[in-house]
Design a protein around this motif. Structure first.
Motif, PDB file in Angstrom:
ATOM      1  N   PRO A 209      62.787  21.243 -76.680  1.00  0.00           N
ATOM      2  CA  PRO A 209      63.961  21.964 -77.204  1.00  0.00           C
ATOM      3  C   PRO A 209      64.872  21.106 -78.062  1.00  0.00           C
ATOM      4  O   PRO A 209      65.373  21.560 -79.093  1.00  0.00           O
ATOM      5  CB  PRO A 209      64.673  22.415 -75.919  1.00  0.00           C
ATOM      6  CG  PRO A 209      63.619  22.438 -74.876  1.00  0.00           C
ATOM      7  CD  PRO A 209      62.681  21.335 -75.220  1.00  0.00           C
ATOM      8  N   ALA A 210      65.097  19.850 -77.658  1.00  0.00           N
ATOM      9  CA  ALA A 210      65.989  18.979 -78.423  1.00  0.00           C
ATOM     10  C   ALA A 210      65.412  18.681 -79.807  1.00  0.00           C
ATOM     11  O   ALA A 210      66.143  18.659 -80.803  1.00  0.00           O
ATOM     12  CB  ALA A 210      66.233  17.684 -77.658  1.00  0.00           C
ATOM     13  N   LEU A 211      64.106  18.442 -79.894  1.00  0.00           N
ATOM     14  CA  LEU A 211      63.481  18.187 -81.193  1.00  0.00           C
ATOM     15  C   LEU A 211      63.605  19.392 -82.110  1.00  0.00           C
ATOM     16  O   LEU A 211      63.909  19.256 -83.301  1.00  0.00           O
ATOM     17  CB  LEU A 211      62.005  17.839 -81.001  1.00  0.00           C
ATOM     18  CG  LEU A 211      61.660  16.369 -80.747  1.00  0.00           C
ATOM     19  CD1 LEU A 211      60.174  16.225 -80.439  1.00  0.00           C
ATOM     20  CD2 LEU A 211      62.038  15.515 -81.947  1.00  0.00           C
ATOM     21  N   ARG A 212      63.362  20.578 -81.564  1.00  0.00           N
ATOM     22  CA  ARG A 212      63.443  21.787 -82.391  1.00  0.00           C
ATOM     23  C   ARG A 212      64.866  22.010 -82.896  1.00  0.00           C
ATOM     24  O   ARG A 212      65.078  22.321 -84.077  1.00  0.00           O
ATOM     25  CB  ARG A 212      62.961  23.000 -81.596  1.00  0.00           C
ATOM     26  CG  ARG A 212      61.442  23.047 -81.416  1.00  0.00           C
ATOM     27  CD  ARG A 212      60.994  24.383 -80.879  1.00  0.00           C
ATOM     28  NE  ARG A 212      61.367  24.546 -79.478  1.00  0.00           N
ATOM     29  CZ  ARG A 212      60.606  24.180 -78.445  1.00  0.00           C
ATOM     30  NH1 ARG A 212      59.430  23.618 -78.666  1.00  0.00           N
ATOM     31  NH2 ARG A 212      61.019  24.368 -77.209  1.00  0.00           N
ATOM     32  N   LEU A 213      65.849  21.846 -81.999  1.00  0.00           N
ATOM     33  CA  LEU A 213      67.232  22.069 -82.411  1.00  0.00           C
ATOM     34  C   LEU A 213      67.701  20.998 -83.396  1.00  0.00           C
ATOM     35  O   LEU A 213      68.425  21.309 -84.352  1.00  0.00           O
ATOM     36  CB  LEU A 213      68.135  22.079 -81.175  1.00  0.00           C
ATOM     37  CG  LEU A 213      68.017  23.328 -80.299  1.00  0.00           C
ATOM     38  CD1 LEU A 213      68.739  23.130 -78.976  1.00  0.00           C
ATOM     39  CD2 LEU A 213      68.574  24.549 -81.026  1.00  0.00           C
ATOM     40  N   ALA A 214      67.286  19.755 -83.173  1.00  0.00           N
ATOM     41  CA  ALA A 214      67.643  18.693 -84.125  1.00  0.00           C
ATOM     42  C   ALA A 214      67.063  18.991 -85.498  1.00  0.00           C
ATOM     43  O   ALA A 214      67.727  18.806 -86.526  1.00  0.00           O
ATOM     44  CB  ALA A 214      67.153  17.349 -83.610  1.00  0.00           C
ATOM     45  N   GLY A 215      65.820  19.475 -85.538  1.00  0.00           N
ATOM     46  CA  GLY A 215      65.193  19.808 -86.813  1.00  0.00           C
ATOM     47  C   GLY A 215      65.850  20.989 -87.497  1.00  0.00           C
ATOM     48  O   GLY A 215      66.079  20.971 -88.717  1.00  0.00           O
ATOM     49  N   ILE A 216      66.183  22.022 -86.714  1.00  0.00           N
ATOM     50  CA  ILE A 216      66.808  23.220 -87.291  1.00  0.00           C
ATOM     51  C   ILE A 216      68.166  22.884 -87.894  1.00  0.00           C
ATOM     52  O   ILE A 216      68.465  23.233 -89.047  1.00  0.00           O
ATOM     53  CB  ILE A 216      66.949  24.323 -86.217  1.00  0.00           C
ATOM     54  CG1 ILE A 216      65.574  24.903 -85.864  1.00  0.00           C
ATOM     55  CG2 ILE A 216      67.876  25.442 -86.704  1.00  0.00           C
ATOM     56  CD1 ILE A 216      65.591  25.829 -84.677  1.00  0.00           C
ATOM     57  N   PHE A 217      69.005  22.193 -87.120  1.00  0.00           N
ATOM     58  CA  PHE A 217      70.353  21.890 -87.609  1.00  0.00           C
ATOM     59  C   PHE A 217      70.322  20.905 -88.780  1.00  0.00           C
ATOM     60  O   PHE A 217      71.114  21.033 -89.719  1.00  0.00           O
ATOM     61  CB  PHE A 217      71.213  21.335 -86.473  1.00  0.00           C
ATOM     62  CG  PHE A 217      71.707  22.397 -85.523  1.00  0.00           C
ATOM     63  CD1 PHE A 217      72.540  23.406 -85.961  1.00  0.00           C
ATOM     64  CD2 PHE A 217      71.335  22.384 -84.190  1.00  0.00           C
ATOM     65  CE1 PHE A 217      72.994  24.391 -85.097  1.00  0.00           C
ATOM     66  CE2 PHE A 217      71.782  23.354 -83.319  1.00  0.00           C
ATOM     67  CZ  PHE A 217      72.614  24.368 -83.767  1.00  0.00           C
TER      68      PHE A 217
END
Length: 230
Positions: free
Chosen positions: A186-194
């Motif tokens: 989840p952290a990787l996905r959110l870091a990439g999205i933002f």
């Protein structure tokens, strides 16, 4: 709107509880800490007074002109003339928010959103500081440093879109620092999205945010791998 408020009630109540705890913590501090925060808060609120200033520079050339064209035509259209090719290739995330407010008849007040986004960016920077180990006083100093920075104050309440990229990029950095605490996936996905949204909001910010987020992700990954090998 009513449905959104209903689902947001737990978050709203939590916000009021946090405000109460912040007030009690501030009352227990020395007078100079109270003075520092009071002055920073006054400067922060004073950003709203810039909304009545004349629009100049890049704001008249592009940042507020493109939203007016989109709002008036009700179409995603490029600016005619010199900026036509430029406006087609840019993501224009902030400009589309301005256009939505202008289409509701809030042409002059669209810049309020820029001030709100800057405040959100400041809170995200405080959250990043907490992730790096800053205590309560450290986060208060971050707030004071942001709102006494001439680089920040120069564009606060203007019609530019820098704060959109700032807030989103800091959110990406926050989740990059939360890789181990919040779960790698989840952290990787959110870091990439933002981080991606930050670049979409303003392309030039990719030169500063993306290397920083990538460095933190690599460092976090190496730290995790080192812990496993031990």
């Amino acid at each position: 709107t009513l449905a959104g408020l209903f689902y947001a009630l737990p978050d709203i109540s939590r916000l009021f509880r946090q405000r109460s705890s912040l007030w009690h913590a501030l009352r227990g501090e020395a007078w100079y800490w109270q003075l520092i925060l009071a002055l920073a808060a006054i400067i922060c609120a004073g950003g709203l007074t810039r909304l009545g200033h004349a629009i100049t520079g890049d704001e008249t050339a592009y940042y507020l002109t493109l939203p007016k064209v989109v709002a008036a035509s009700h179409q995603l259209r490029a600016l005619p003339g010199f900026f036509e090719g430029f406006s087609v290739t840019m993501g224009a995330l902030g400009e589309m928010h301005y256009a939505a407010l202008m289409s509701l008849g809030l042409a002059e007040n669209a810049r309020v959103l820029h001030w709100i986004t800057g405040l959100a960016g400041c809170f995200m920077l405080m959250a990043v500081g907490a992730q790096c180990g800053l205590g309560r006083r450290g986060r208060w100093l971050v707030f004071a440093m942001v709102y006494t920075s001439t680089a920040f104050l120069f564009i606060m309440g203007s019609g530019k879109v820098d704060f959109f990229s700032l807030a989103l990029g800091l959110a990406g950095l926050y989740w990059a620092l939360s890789l181990e605490a919040s779960g790698r996936g989840p952290a990787l996905r959110l870091a990439g999205i933002f981080s991606g949204l930050a670049v979409v909001a303003k392309l030039t910010y990719g030169l500063s945010f993306l290397p920083c987020v990538l460095t933190v992700l690599i460092w976090q990954t190496c730290q995790g791998a080192g812990g496993v090998s031990k």
